[in-house]
Design an enzyme around this catalytic site. Structure first.
Site, PDB file in Angstrom:
ATOM      1  N   HIS A 140       0.796  -1.295  -0.020  1.00 16.33           N
ATOM      2  CA  HIS A 140      -0.016  -0.087   0.217  1.00 16.33           C
ATOM      3  C   HIS A 140       0.892   1.120   0.042  1.00 16.33           C
ATOM      4  O   HIS A 140       0.589   2.265  -0.618  1.00 16.33           O
ATOM      5  CB  HIS A 140      -1.103  -0.131   0.858  1.00 16.33           C
ATOM      6  N   GLU A 141       1.736   1.259   0.977  1.00 13.25           N
ATOM      7  CA  GLU A 141       2.735   2.565   0.983  1.00 13.25           C
ATOM      8  C   GLU A 141       3.707   2.636  -0.369  1.00 13.25           C
ATOM      9  O   GLU A 141       3.911   3.569  -0.665  1.00 13.25           O
ATOM     10  CB  GLU A 141       3.695   2.553   2.275  1.00 13.25           C
ATOM     11  N   HIS A 144       1.810   4.336  -2.948  1.00 17.98           N
ATOM     12  CA  HIS A 144       1.691   5.776  -2.894  1.00 17.98           C
ATOM     13  C   HIS A 144       2.910   6.475  -3.714  1.00 17.98           C
ATOM     14  O   HIS A 144       3.025   7.335  -4.602  1.00 17.98           O
ATOM     15  CB  HIS A 144       1.808   6.257  -1.497  1.00 17.98           C
ATOM     16  N   GLU A 215      -6.294   6.732  -1.137  1.00 12.81           N
ATOM     17  CA  GLU A 215      -6.104   5.672  -0.150  1.00 12.81           C
ATOM     18  C   GLU A 215      -6.820   4.415  -0.836  1.00 12.81           C
ATOM     19  O   GLU A 215      -6.355   3.398  -0.649  1.00 12.81           O
ATOM     20  CB  GLU A 215      -6.781   5.881   1.150  1.00 12.81           C
TER      21      GLU A 215
END
Length: 307
Positions: A140-141, A144, A215
């Site tokens: 997930h990070e 980004h 997100e």
């Protein structure tokens, strides 16, 4: 940078629109301050210096504020091993890896681009999550970083920061610069306060609208890369539940970084705050992951197509 993280054209379009609107707002804000404070050089120098500092040193500022430190593969072999595998699968440069010695279970990515990115996790997160769950959070990070929205959020949040600093500057100017034009100074002070409050409110809403979508985009990209939406959903459930049990005083120290976190540092009973949250609700994120799990068939979904 091109990676195997699934591209999101809606996210790209939203980032472009947000940056355009914030750019217009920023120009108008600086112009208003020049008119009110009657000092072109002072306003421009301060604004440029703060923007440059936030852009070039955002990673160091975030790590310092969250008590994070860079770690080597020898110090954190499990963490580095997961990041190595994900970066290889995503065909992207490996960011620096950091650990924050906090019980608050969370993670964040920061940095102006992929070559200067940092992915940081707290010791509280590593202690609570299984390897597959931690892999989902790190994916997930990393998404980004791959989507470049970390840099956009960093720059976008600058406007609210400078609005607050200008208010303080105006306050101290009036406090320590009293003279023959006290009444005029008070009028300027109130005008700066009003302009700053308006700018902060508009930037606040724009950033949160973008942040909630990014997100969801990161959740989807991470689940597609790992082909394990259920592991990410499990991590979300665990982290959100445990954050609700963290003392409120500890949450307050971290809430300034909510826009960067994997999940916001919000305690129970914050329904009104959720309306202006940087993240979608837990229910919305779990629903999206459940839909993706059904699409992938979970067991044999495979990674995303090359972008």
């Amino acid at each position: 940078m091109r990676s195997r993280f699934e591209p999101d054209r809606q996210l790209t379009a939203r980032m472009a629109v947000t940056m355009f609107l914030l750019g217009l707002l920023y120009v108008a804000f600086v112009a208003a301050l020049i008119v009110l404070l009657k000092s072109v050089v002072l306003v421009v120098v301060i604004a440029a210096a703060l923007l440059g500092a936030q852009y070039w040193y955002s990673d160091r500022i975030a790590l310092y504020a969250m008590r994070g430190r860079l770690v080597t593969p020898e110090e954190q072999p499990r963490l580095h091993g997961i990041v190595d595998r994900l970066c290889a699968n995503a065909d992207m440069p490996k960011p620096r890896v950091a650990v924050s010695d906090m019980d608050l279970p969370n993670a964040f990515a920061t940095g102006r681009n992929a070559d200067h990115a940092v992915v940081c996790v707290t010791t509280g997160l590593m202690r609570r999550l299984e390897t597959e769950e931690l892999e989902g959070v790190l994916a997930h990070e990393l998404s980004h970083v791959a989507h470049r929205d970390v840099a956009v959020i960093t720059i976008a949040s600058f406007l609210g920061v400078i609005a607050g600093l200008i208010v303080r500057f105006a306050f101290y100017s009036q406090l320590f610069g009293r003279g023959q034009r006290d009444q005029n100074t008070a009028v300027v002070f109130l005008a700066v306060m009003a302009v700053s409050a308006l700018v902060y409110a508009v930037s606040f809403l724009l950033i949160r609208a973008l942040s909630r979508y990014r997100e969801l985009a990161a959740d989807r990209a991470a689940a597609m890369l790992t082909a394990k939406p259920s592991a990410l959903a499990s991590a979300l459930t665990k982290v959100s539940g445990d954050i609700a049990r963290i003392p409120t005083r500890d949450l307050r120290t971290a809430q300034a970084f909510n826009a960067f976190f994997f999940t916001p540092a919000l305690g129970p009973g914050t329904a009104a705050a959720n309306l202006f949250s940087t993240h979608p609700t837990l229910e919305r994120r779990l629903e999206a992951l459940a839909e993706l799990s059904a699409e992938l068939g979970e067991a044999g979904g495979g990674g995303p197509d090359s972008a």
